[in-house]
Scaffold this motif. Structure first.
Motif, mmCIF file in Angstrom:
data_model
loop_
_atom_site.group_PDB
_atom_site.id
_atom_site.type_symbol
_atom_site.label_atom_id
_atom_site.label_comp_id
_atom_site.label_asym_id
_atom_site.label_seq_id
_atom_site.Cartn_x
_atom_site.Cartn_y
_atom_site.Cartn_z
ATOM 1 N N LEU A 198 0.822 -1.214 0.000
ATOM 2 C CA LEU A 198 0.000 0.000 0.000
ATOM 3 C C LEU A 198 0.857 1.264 0.000
ATOM 4 C CD1 LEU A 198 -2.905 -0.914 2.409
ATOM 5 C CD2 LEU A 198 -3.164 -0.078 0.082
ATOM 6 N N SER A 199 1.971 1.221 0.707
ATOM 7 C CA SER A 199 2.835 2.410 0.740
ATOM 8 C C SER A 199 3.341 2.737 -0.656
ATOM 9 C CB SER A 199 4.000 2.205 1.707
ATOM 10 O OG SER A 199 4.859 1.172 1.256
ATOM 11 N N ASN A 200 3.637 1.702 -1.445
ATOM 12 C CA ASN A 200 4.077 1.936 -2.824
ATOM 13 C C ASN A 200 2.943 2.461 -3.691
ATOM 14 O OD1 ASN A 200 6.699 1.019 -2.294
ATOM 15 N ND2 ASN A 200 6.141 -1.114 -2.662
ATOM 16 N N PHE A 201 1.738 1.889 -3.498
ATOM 17 C CA PHE A 201 0.587 2.392 -4.239
ATOM 18 C C PHE A 201 0.338 3.863 -3.906
ATOM 19 C CE2 PHE A 201 -1.116 -2.080 -4.821
ATOM 20 C CZ PHE A 201 -1.042 -2.039 -6.205
ATOM 21 N N TYR A 202 0.482 4.184 -2.631
ATOM 22 C CA TYR A 202 0.204 5.558 -2.203
ATOM 23 C C TYR A 202 1.204 6.532 -2.815
ATOM 24 C CZ TYR A 202 -1.757 9.127 0.860
ATOM 25 O OH TYR A 202 -2.393 10.234 1.334
ATOM 26 N N GLU A 203 2.469 6.125 -2.863
ATOM 27 C CA GLU A 203 3.483 6.962 -3.507
ATOM 28 C C GLU A 203 3.132 7.193 -4.977
ATOM 29 O OE1 GLU A 203 6.393 8.432 -2.615
ATOM 30 O OE2 GLU A 203 6.290 7.937 -0.488
#
Length: 612
Positions: A198-203
């Motif tokens: 999710l952190s990568n998606f958010y970035e």
């Protein structure tokens, strides 16, 4: 914000996800593909709502929902941990405002609140006061969140209040809103694997928001650039790292990841308390909170305020930090009252120059160090800008300037930018320059062709052994201390002459006042008046002459001295293709050449005056 250190706090470190003995509720693990599908479905639903216009509306809408779901998932873990330890745990949010109270989770008994949809759901979220299906009256969701207040004023309740202070629900379809909320339930924030994905998606979504933001470039700084600056500064565990204009948290996240790579379980609390930031604007503030939470920061220490809105002299030892990494906004101007917080001779409305002063003041004396992005104008600027650089070079060690290629921040600005690296250990002796060039065949970077991490590898290799390779054609140096001492020596006779002329002029001004008073005291027709008036005229003329000498001598000394603070030093072996330079860079070069012509003219006048 002060971090909680209660016994109910979990340890989500990479070495272990929960304390020994804590049994975690098993959830089906979503793959990256599945999570991507969930996020896409939620965003597709958001696109159908007529109240949302573009990514600048949709991502904040998605973020506040994710924030509340993440908060509730974390609270559930703490409740389970407290139960196993035989302790009572009081959740941060109370009924009916917890996510589980109004959004049904899998396996949960359905309630009337879970069935709220349409206008009833919108009223629950948006209204100041709402009547629930059981006929009890409560504050609306956002009204409740904005009313939270801890006893200390710096705890989790205060973070939630600040996040929602200026955030509103922009969706106008309660039915679509319910669909999006239900879709959010398919994300499990209590699962570390999903959090990483999710952190990568958010970035990625932040990048899309940056692209949609047009000229609002504060939303995103290229991550390759951020990671390079973190590696160059090399923060250590136990040091306090700060970004006073943190935007969506890029520098803080990369610092956190850099430190976490070699962090043992015993160091987890030190890691959690190592980063801090300030952000003035409501939207980036909320986005930074979510971004940090997704990357594993349990209680993001981000203040919601304008970092420039305090007297510079009020920043004491207690507020100074070990490391500052920042890309302050540039090209903008601050309101007039902000200038009043800075020294009278360094007051400016240019945001980049104000932040540079703030960063210098905020470093621990003797050990603090900083890496800062600045526009080219900071390097060649004179006047107030030169006075600020005088303080930087005579009180701090500006050891490195990395010159960035064109297009690093396009399409938001084409202004050439640089990286300043300095510390508070000593005055500047030598300034090293390193020129980053685009890959062969590419004139400049762009949104579709951003900088890559490997393009900084040569600079990082040189960083620790800068005296070892004399043949590096990307490197040159400015012997500032020697230049400074020579300029002071050459300028001092002119400044001394200016002081002498000023003293003579002040004495003549006193004489003029005395003559005027004496003439005023005499009766009309007194025979002394004629002689006194002649003396007065002579004294006034000589005072004007001495004032002119003062101005001339001072400017001659200044022309010698202040030019040393022009840090826009070009690579002596570089043959730039001026045809492809942006207009701002061409104009800067023209201005620098004009100033050099003025300096040469002053030297010629000096020589001619000496020969006479």
């Amino acid at each position: 914000m002060a971090r909680q250190t209660t016994n109910s706090q979990i340890d989500p470190s990479p070495k272990g996800q929960a304390k020994q003995g804590t049994k975690k509720v098993e959830q089906p693990v979503n793959t990256a593909q599945r999570l991507g599908s969930v996020i896409k479905s939620a965003r597709d639903l958001l696109r159908k709502d007529k109240g949302l216009n573009g990514e600048l509306d949709r991502l904040p809408q998605l973020t506040w929902m994710m924030f509340l779901k993440l908060l509730d998932d974390m609270e559930k873990l703490r409740e389970q941990e407290a139960l196993l330890e035989g302790k009572e745990y009081k959740t941060l949010l109370q009924y009916p405002y917890r996510w589980r109270d109004w959004v049904k989770k899998e396996g949960q008994t359905e309630t009337s609140l879970h069935l709220l949809s349409g206008d009833a759901l919108l009223r629950f979220i948006d209204s100041e006061e709402v009547t629930l299906p059981d006929n009890t009256k409560h504050k609306g969701l956002f009204a409740y969140l904005r009313s939270l207040q801890s006893l200390t004023g710096r705890d989790r309740e205060d973070v939630v209040r600040e996040v929602f202070k200026d955030i509103s629900n922009r969706m106008i379809s309660g039915a679509l809103l319910r669909d999006v909320l239900n879709k959010m339930n398919e994300i499990h924030f209590d699962n570390s694997e999903e959090m990483n994905v999710l952190s990568n998606f958010y970035e990625s979504m932040l990048k899309e928001m940056r692209d949609a933001a047009g000229d609002s470039g504060e939303f995103y700084t290229p991550r390759a650039l951020v990671r390079f600056m973190v590696k160059a500064i090399a923060p250590k565990l136990g040091e306090k790292v700060k970004d006073p204009a943190c935007g969506t948290g890029g520098f803080l996240i990369e610092t956190y990841e850099y430190l976490k790579a070699n962090c043992a379980s015993k160091d987890w609390q030190a890691l959690q308390s190592s980063i801090t930031g300030i952000e003035a604007k409501p939207l980036p503030y909320m986005l930074s909170q979510m971004n940090l939470l997704l990357h594993g920061v349990e209680y993001p220490d981000i203040e919601h305020r304008n970092a420039l809105a305090q007297a510079l002299t009020s920043i004491g030892i207690g507020e100074q930090v070990d490391v500052i990494l920042a890309n302050p906004p540039f090209g903008g101007e601050e309101e007039t009252k902000i200038k009043g917080y800075f020294p009278p001779d360094k007051q400016t409305s240019e945001t980049a120059l104000l932040f540079l002063q703030l960063i210098m003041r905020s470093l621990k004396i003797g050990q603090g160090r900083a890496g800062v992005v600045v526009p080219n104008g900071v390097l060649f600027g004179d006047g107030i800008c030169a006075r600020i650089k005088e303080e930087l070079l005579t009180k701090f060690n500006l050891h490195t300037i990395v010159r960035l290629p064109n297009g690093v921040f396009e399409p938001y600005t084409s202004i050439p930018s640089n990286l300043l690296f300095f510390d508070a250990t000593k005055p500047t002796d030598v300034i090293w320059y390193y020129e980053i060039l685009p890959p062969e065949g590419m004139k400049k970077y762009s949104k579709t062709k951003p900088m890559q991490d490997e393009e900084f590898n040569n600079c990082l290799a040189w960083w620790g052994d800068r005296d070892g390779d004399e043949s590096n054609d990307r490197v040159w140096r400015y012997e500032f201390r020697a230049t400074y001492e020579q300029a002071r020596a050459e300028a001092t006779p002119f400044w001394d002459a200016a002081k002498s002329a000023t003293a003579i002029a002040n004495g003549l001004a006193k004489q003029v006042k005395e003559l005027e008073d004496k003439i005023q005291s005499l009766p009309n027709g007194a025979k002394e008046i004629t002689g006194l008036k002649q003396a007065l005229k002579s004294a006034q003329k000589e005072e004007q002459n001495q004032r002119a000498i003062t101005k001339d001598e001072q400017s001659k000394g200044d022309a010698i001295y202040w030019v040393i603070y022009n840090l826009d030093r070009k690579n002596p072996v570089s043959q730039q293709d001026f045809e492809h330079l942006p207009p701002e860079r061409l104009l800067a070069d023209i201005l620098i050449k004009d100033r050099r012509v003025d300096e040469l003219m002053a030297e010629i006048e000096q020589l001619l005056g000496a020969s006479v």
